[in-house]
Design an enzyme around this catalytic site. Structure first.
Site, PDB file in Angstrom:
ATOM      1  N   TYR A 306     -29.131  28.406 -10.032  1.00 44.32           N
ATOM      2  CA  TYR A 306     -28.780  28.979  -8.724  1.00 44.32           C
ATOM      3  C   TYR A 306     -29.452  30.338  -8.537  1.00 44.32           C
ATOM      4  O   TYR A 306     -29.247  31.266  -9.316  1.00 44.32           O
ATOM      5  CB  TYR A 306     -27.269  29.146  -8.689  1.00 44.32           C
ATOM      6  CG  TYR A 306     -26.641  29.544  -7.380  1.00 44.32           C
ATOM      7  CD1 TYR A 306     -25.871  28.623  -6.677  1.00 44.32           C
ATOM      8  CD2 TYR A 306     -26.758  30.827  -6.867  1.00 44.32           C
ATOM      9  CE1 TYR A 306     -25.246  28.987  -5.496  1.00 44.32           C
ATOM     10  CE2 TYR A 306     -26.142  31.186  -5.687  1.00 44.32           C
ATOM     11  CZ  TYR A 306     -25.387  30.264  -5.008  1.00 44.32           C
ATOM     12  OH  TYR A 306     -24.766  30.624  -3.838  1.00 44.32           O
ATOM     13  N   TYR A 357     -30.413  26.490   1.183  1.00 43.90           N
ATOM     14  CA  TYR A 357     -29.303  27.180   0.530  1.00 43.90           C
ATOM     15  C   TYR A 357     -27.997  26.583   1.028  1.00 43.90           C
ATOM     16  O   TYR A 357     -27.446  27.007   2.026  1.00 43.90           O
ATOM     17  CB  TYR A 357     -29.387  28.672   0.825  1.00 43.90           C
ATOM     18  CG  TYR A 357     -28.279  29.500   0.209  1.00 43.90           C
ATOM     19  CD1 TYR A 357     -27.851  29.271  -1.098  1.00 43.90           C
ATOM     20  CD2 TYR A 357     -27.664  30.514   0.932  1.00 43.90           C
ATOM     21  CE1 TYR A 357     -26.844  30.034  -1.655  1.00 43.90           C
ATOM     22  CE2 TYR A 357     -26.655  31.284   0.378  1.00 43.90           C
ATOM     23  CZ  TYR A 357     -26.250  31.041  -0.911  1.00 43.90           C
ATOM     24  OH  TYR A 357     -25.245  31.793  -1.471  1.00 43.90           O
TER      25      TYR A 357
END
Ligand SMILES: [Zn+2]
Lengths: 404, 137
Positions: A306, A357
């Site tokens: 991430y 995202y």
């Protein structure tokens, strides 16, 4: 037996059997509502699993999710829900929701649990802005802030990028890490996005020179060190490995799942132990995760890490033992993270930086594709994929997925 | 340092001694009266021993920059005309070396660096609130 050592009873006993997603857009670009996107991602994931919506009896979501489980269940015609879980935080929870789904199906509290995340910022406004006086229109005199924000906003510490930049700077100071090291992470992600037509940044290649020339946001972070803002939705279907064997889809095993918060870590960034200033706060999660999966960093073929900000990815790489503490900078040199020749290809769909995202759940989907052999940047013969949710944002979480 | 539109701290029960002292020109740091551990930001109990008993230790106000960022992209209306500006985290020389988020008032942002020695100054932003900031020494 400590919960972090010995054989984890859930090892390989649960599986991801379906993944789904909508198209991804730049923030504000979606042509449907957030709820419609959620429904679409869930329907696709369930169909991908070879299941029907009437098979789903659990939902696992994370904080900030605005598509309410009760509305979603009713709209989609799910069966009687027997398990619903809402995890705190944001992108730090993208693997925790899968962990909780696995716990639910392994315990028999539910049969089929769907994790989902939907974001439509054109409809609801932007995530990640300063909470008070958001936007850059002229602010009014007289706004006040309480709690721990009383110590940050009035000194101009007003965004996630700025807070994480403080940690990146400290890492640079202690270990000689450079902005170019951060840029190598961006370059690897963008290169993968060029092979992925779904990626928002498809057709927008990035060189290290581009990274270095980009405008500064919060020193040392430049534009391409910061994750983009996107619209879109993702969903993941979890059931037991036993049940998965009856399905048409190829299951991907959940070899290990772990989550947590290091002692002393938390929302007050200033009173944390000093070592957490140069860490993603995930060393304990990594220790638990490898023990549960029964493997180590050398067994990881590909990773989805991430990216809230690139420096935090570098610290994640250190926390998960791919190199020694402080050596993340030299480790990423020479194309280590780049597909296909690097030792540790990361974010093979483009990641948060360049694919989309969706608060991290898209990274789980890409981990599944790698172990099905269907990634657009496929690592040959990948057996294990590490997926790590938001670093330096405790409690955070991670998964090791295994080819079945 | 910042314009009047900047958000102002609310004085709360937990932080009232901190803001009262700042108004009077003292930087104080919360200290456990059972085990002596300092803590900042203020919290309801001591993370070292769990005690809720505390007093407020007066700092000499000297320290060094532990880390910093220079903000060039404003995310709040109050700072649009102020960028670039630096936010620093100061490690105090005393009071358990706690870390204090703040600013350096007399230093161009591009001269701020880790390890820079600083000392506290008091920036009165309203009648009620004075914010401890720092200057180079
Ligand atoms: Zn104590």
């Amino acid at each position: 037996m400590s919960p972090s050592t010995g054989d984890w009873p859930l090892r390989d006993r649960t599986a991801i059997v379906g993944i789904g997603e909508t198209e991804y857009w730049k923030a504000g670009g979606a042509d449907r509502t957030e709820f419609e996107l959620a429904c679409e991602a869930v329907r696709r994931a369930v169909a991908d699993a070879g299941l029907t919506l009437a098979d789903v009896d659990g939902l696992s979501i994370y904080s900030g999710e605005r598509s309410d489980p009760s509305e979603l269940a009713q709209t989609l015609g799910l069966r009687d829900l027997r398990y619903v879980s809402l995890y705190p935080g944001g992108g730090n929870s993208a693997c925790a929701v899968v962990h909780h789904a696995a716990l639910a199906v392994a315990s028999g509290s539910a049969d089929v649990v769907v994790c989902y995340r939907s974001i439509c910022q054109g409809q609801f406004g932007r995530f990640g802005r300063a909470r008070v006086g958001a936007g850059t229109a002229r602010a009014e005199v007289g706004s006040t802030v309480g709690g721990r924000q009383a110590f940050s906003m009035p000194v101009g510490l007003m965004s996630a990028a700025q807070s994480y930049a403080l940690e990146a700077r400290r890492h640079m100071h202690e270990y000689g890490t450079t902005s170019e090291h951060f840029g190598m992470i961006s370059v690897a992600c963008y290169a993968n996005a060029q092979r992925n037509p779904r990626a928002v940044m498809h057709g927008r290649p990035l060189t290290l020179e581009d990274h270095q020339r980009a405008r500064m946001i919060a020193d040392p972070y430049r534009l391409f060190d910061c994750c983009q803002e996107s619209d879109g939705a993702c969903a993941v279907v979890v059931t037991t490995t036993e049940r998965a064997r009856d399905l048409a889809s190829t299951p991907v095993l959940i070899a290990g799942a772990a989550e947590g918060l290091a002692a002393g870590d938390g929302g007050d960034r200033f009173r944390r132990p000093r070592e957490l200033w140069t860490s993603a706060g995930l060393a304990g999660v990594a220790r638990d995760l490898y023990a549960r999966a029964g493997i180590g960093p050398a067994d990881i073929d590909v990773a989805q890490l991430y990216e809230n900000f690139t420096g935090q990815v570098l610290m994640t790489i250190e926390d998960f033992g791919f190199c020694a503490k402080g050596e993340g900078g030299p480790f990423v040199e020479g194309g280590t993270l780049e597909w296909p020749h690097g030792d540790l290809p990361i974010n093979t769909a483009g990641g948060n930086l360049a694919e989309g995202y969706i608060h991290g759940l898209s990274l789980v989907n890409e981990g599944v594709r790698q172990l099905r052999g269907t990634s657009t940047s496929q690592v040959d013969g990948a057996q294990h994929c590490l997926v790590v949710a938001g670093p330096s944002a405790p409690p955070s979480s991670a998964l090791i997925l295994r080819r079945s | 340092m910042f314009p009047p539109e900047m958000p102002v701290p609310v004085v709360e029960s937990l932080t009232e001694p901190y803001w009262s002292a700042a108004r009077e020109g003292r930087l104080v740091i919360q200290r456990c009266t059972d085990c002596g551990a300092h803590r900042h930001l203020p919290h309801v109990l001591c993370p070292a021993c769990g005690s809720t008993a505390c007093d407020w230790d007066v700092s000499e106000g000297r320290g060094t920059v532990f880390t910093y960022t220079v903000v060039t992209h404003p995310v709040h209306g109050a700072v649009v005309d102020v960028v670039p500006y630096a936010v620093v985290v100061v490690e105090l020389d005393d009071c358990g070396n706690v870390l204090v988020p703040s600013n350096v008032v007399d230093c161009p942002p591009d001269e701020v660096h880790v390890g820079m020695p600083v000392e506290v100054v008091f920036d009165r932003v309203t009648d009620e609130v004075t914010i401890p900031r720092f200057r180079r020494v």
